[in-house]
Design an enzyme around this catalytic site. Structure first.
Site, mmCIF file in Angstrom:
data_model
loop_
_atom_site.group_PDB
_atom_site.id
_atom_site.type_symbol
_atom_site.label_atom_id
_atom_site.label_comp_id
_atom_site.label_asym_id
_atom_site.label_seq_id
_atom_site.Cartn_x
_atom_site.Cartn_y
_atom_site.Cartn_z
ATOM 1 N N ASP A 1 -8.564 -3.385 -6.728
ATOM 2 C CA ASP A 1 -8.630 -4.206 -5.514
ATOM 3 C C ASP A 1 -9.524 -3.511 -4.364
ATOM 4 O O ASP A 1 -9.268 -3.655 -3.333
ATOM 5 C CB ASP A 1 -7.278 -4.160 -4.809
ATOM 6 N N SER B 1 0.861 -1.215 0.174
ATOM 7 C CA SER B 1 -0.112 0.264 -0.009
ATOM 8 C C SER B 1 0.974 1.257 0.108
ATOM 9 O O SER B 1 1.702 1.391 -0.938
ATOM 10 C CB SER B 1 -1.059 0.041 1.264
ATOM 11 N N HIS C 1 -7.517 -5.471 -1.244
ATOM 12 C CA HIS C 1 -6.450 -4.640 -0.871
ATOM 13 C C HIS C 1 -5.432 -5.017 0.441
ATOM 14 O O HIS C 1 -4.373 -5.141 0.298
ATOM 15 C CB HIS C 1 -6.689 -3.075 -0.637
#
Length: 695
Positions: free
Chosen positions: A587, A267, A640
């Site tokens: 995602d 991320s 995610h």
């Protein structure tokens, strides 16, 4: 006579008394109520009837009673389920799951150990935003007893016990972006910093456990924990985090036979490590002084997971109105609940005030402007679809990018380039029909809030009614105008943000200005290291609707409210618009365009952003939900965070750590249309500097 007169009322009273007793006896006889001695007694109901008293009213069931009853039922059910879960044998959930779905596959670590894989390259984990734990080292009086207790991560108990105190300690100084006076919150260290976000909610734990299966341990794994609230350069200024990462990587290489590390950012950690790679080679004092070949000597591969290389539209919604799709839907289901002053806690306003002090959130504002994200009349994802079934094509494993047979959503004519539109009609209208009044330089007017709202100050209170109206009258915002919009609605926040981050596309990377740290996390304004033997991977999930653009409306004005909110009544299946949010493939957090473009085109081969020709690979993982509740978050998820438990992704990561190259892994694995979309983006990749042009 006088005595008779005195006795008369007594006799009358006595007679009436006897009469009443006779009536009572008759009532008792009629009811058949006799005591054990054969004597009659008056029942309580008759006593009340005699006294003329009304029966007591039944208490009314209030809304608060209902809420308490509901919460109590949830708590009792939760504790009961927790007790049963802890009481059952550890193998029971697996037994039930296998009875329903058949035998489960071996975890990747077990499978690869059987193949003979062993630990080779040391690994470095770089967590993303919000997933790393933060603990208190110094606080105000309201935080008494919380020394070295987690304020972020873990059980989040302090949010419920003392919410305003928690918000105060999680906020940074609005002027400096560093610690407020008298408060020190620091990142948790070690693998426990981000193995679990909360009890039972894994982030890195599954990957760590599978790496341990082939021989990894604490001396070959390192969690590069940092305070994810700070701007990237400020993590070095305050905590010397970048220096610590440099030293730990050098130590891992030195103590593991000179083997280079495999870095695994997730991320926002992807952007943080991009910044690190420029910092470590830049000369001191701004950089780490490692020299131009530091990355080549110490890094074997960078395996990015769910990387928002070019930012995420979701960050705009969070900064603009403290919401995204999930919050917007919650507001629609319970109108006014999140906007009201609940127990003196204006929820969204406090969230906005707190999050706007986190400079890191501004690192994820979309980068590249209209060149990347599209304009009023075009976007790379035109004709978007996101598939629910995996497709493969020969040995390259690239899906049929023209097909949409299994599409969940197919957008016919969505204007994704209009990231914010005030009204569905504006989002769909031809650009020539939209009358816009420029908000830049508009006079903001009188304050829109009185002094009672200053404890939840969000900078909207300084805009005034005229400023709010000016924002709405501009009608629609593309990536080029979003930064100006945020400067207008949150000038103090953006003054800090633009000192640490940049969002453009470089014309000439040899310009000395690009040596400044504000450009280091933008892949469109910096070069990769001179490390031709290094590999860069982009691993991410696909097949899930991901926020791309928003339909907004002005909220009914209240003294302390946020003046803009997503219009959840806006829906259109033809354009993948639902609850006021346009969705594309991704995602659920990062669109495919942001996660895949740099490895698909921007860095592919020798380009001005990748002069040494570092090899890049894309590995996509099509989302498949768990088959049943006992599978938890599933082993095939593309979401995610849940992708961190995806068996296919974990297997790829372990193979890379054990020495495999991208070619040995199978090259690209693509199910989306990332290569098609990348070709639509007119981005110069050579070193020549042409005359300025715009699309």
């Amino acid at each position: 006579m006088s005595s008779l007169r005195r006795r008369k009322p007594i006799n009358e009273s006595s007679d009436s008394k006897h009469k009443e007793e006779d009536e009572d006896h008759d009532d008792v006889d009629a009811d058949g109520d006799d005591d054990v001695n054969g004597k009659n007694k008056k029942t309580p109901s008759k006593i009340k009837k005699k006294r003329g008293e009304k029966p007591p009213k039944q208490p009314k069931w209030s809304c608060m009673d209902t809420c308490c009853w509901f919460i109590g039922c949830i708590c009792i059910t939760w504790w009961l389920l927790l007790f049963l879960y802890n009481a059952m044998p550890a193998s029971f959930p697996q037994y039930v799951t296998e009875a329903i779905t058949g035998p489960l596959p071996d975890p990747p670590g077990v499978k690869l150990k059987k193949e003979g894989l062993e630990a080779k390259h040391p690994v470095v984990f770089v967590p993303g935003i919000v997933t790393g734990g933060l603990e208190l080292w110094e606080g105000r009086e309201c935080a008494e007893g919380l020394f070295r207790k987690r304020l972020w991560g873990g059980t989040f108990g302090e949010v419920y016990k003392r919410p305003l105190c928690w918000v105060e300690h999680m906020s940074l100084d609005n002027e400096t972006g560093l610690d407020p006076c008298g408060i020190r919150v620091r990142p948790v260290s070690g693998l426990v910093a981000a193995d679990y976000f909360a009890p039972g909610y894994f982030v890195w734990a599954v990957l760590i456990a599978n790496l341990a299966r082939i021989g990894y341990e604490d001396k070959t794994m390192y969690m590069a924990a940092y305070d994810w609230r700070l701007s990237f350069q400020n993590t070095e200024v305050r905590d010397q985090t970048l220096s610590r990462i440099k030293s730990n990587i050098e130590l891992l290489v030195a103590t593991n036979g000179g083997r280079k590390v495999v870095v695994i950012p997730h991320s926002m950690g992807v952007l943080y490590f991009l910044h690190f790679m420029k910092w470590v080679e830049a000369p001191a004092p701004m950089g780490g002084g490692g020299g131009p070949d530091w990355c080549s000597k110490h890094i074997k591969a960078v395996v990015n997971i769910g990387g928002p290389f070019l930012g995420v539209p979701k960050a705009i919604a969070g900064l603009f109105s403290a919401e995204a799709k999930d919050i917007a839907v919650a507001r629609a289901l319970a109108p006014g609940f999140l906007d009201n002053d609940i127990f003196q806690f204006q929820t969204l306003q406090h969230v906005m005030r707190m999050s706007r002090t986190w400079d890191s959130t501004m690192s994820m504002i979309p980068r590249g402007g209209n060149t990347i994200w599209g304009g009023l009349e075009w976007s790379p994802e035109e004709g978007n679809s996101y598939a629910k079934k995996r497709e493969k094509k020969n040995e390259t494993q690239i899906a049929d990018q023209a097909g949409s047979e299994n599409a969940v959503c197919k957008a016919k004519s969505a204007n994704y380039g209009r990231i914010i539109s005030f009204g569905k009609d504006v989002a769909e209208a031809p650009s020539s029909d939209i009358e816009r009044i420029d908000f830049r330089g508009a006079i903001k007017g009188h304050s829109a809030a009185n002094t009672t709202c200053r404890d939840v100050w969000t900078e909207y209170h300084d805009m005034g009614f005229a400023g709010i109206k000016a924002v709405a009258e501009y009608k629609t915002y593309t990536a080029d105008s979003l930064v100006d919009l945020l400067h207008f609605v949150a000038p103090k926040m953006m003054a800090r943000g633009t000192a640490h981050f940049s969002y453009g596309v470089a014309d000439n990377l040899d310009d000395p200005k690009y040596k400044h740290y504000k450009y280091w996390s933008n892949p469109l304004e910096t070069r990769l290291p001179n490390a031709p033997d290094m590999e860069i991977y982009s691993l991410y999930g696909v097949g899930l609707p991901t926020e791309r653009a928003y339909v907004y409306k002005l909220s009914p004005h209240a003294e302390c409210s946020i003046p803009f909110k997503i219009d959840t009544s806006a829906d259109d299946e033809d354009t993948c618009l639902r609850d006021g949010v346009y969705s594309v493939d991704g995602d659920e957090t990062v669109p495919v365009l942001s996660a895949g473009f740099m490895c698909a085109k921007g860095w592919r081969g020798k380009t001005r952003f990748n002069p040494s020709g570092i090899r890049t690979y894309i590995r996509e993982y099509n989302h498949l939900p768990p088959a049943n509740l006992l599978e938890g978050r599933g082993t095939l998820s593309g979401a995610h965070v849940d992708i961190m438990g995806n068996f296919a992704l974990i297997e790829d990561v372990i193979r890379i750590a054990a020495g495999a190259s991208g070619e040995e892994l199978g090259g690209d694995q693509v199910y989306s249309k990332i290569f098609n979309w990348s070709e639509k983006i007119n981005l110069r990749l050579d070193e020549e500097i042409p005359a300025h042009s715009s699309r």
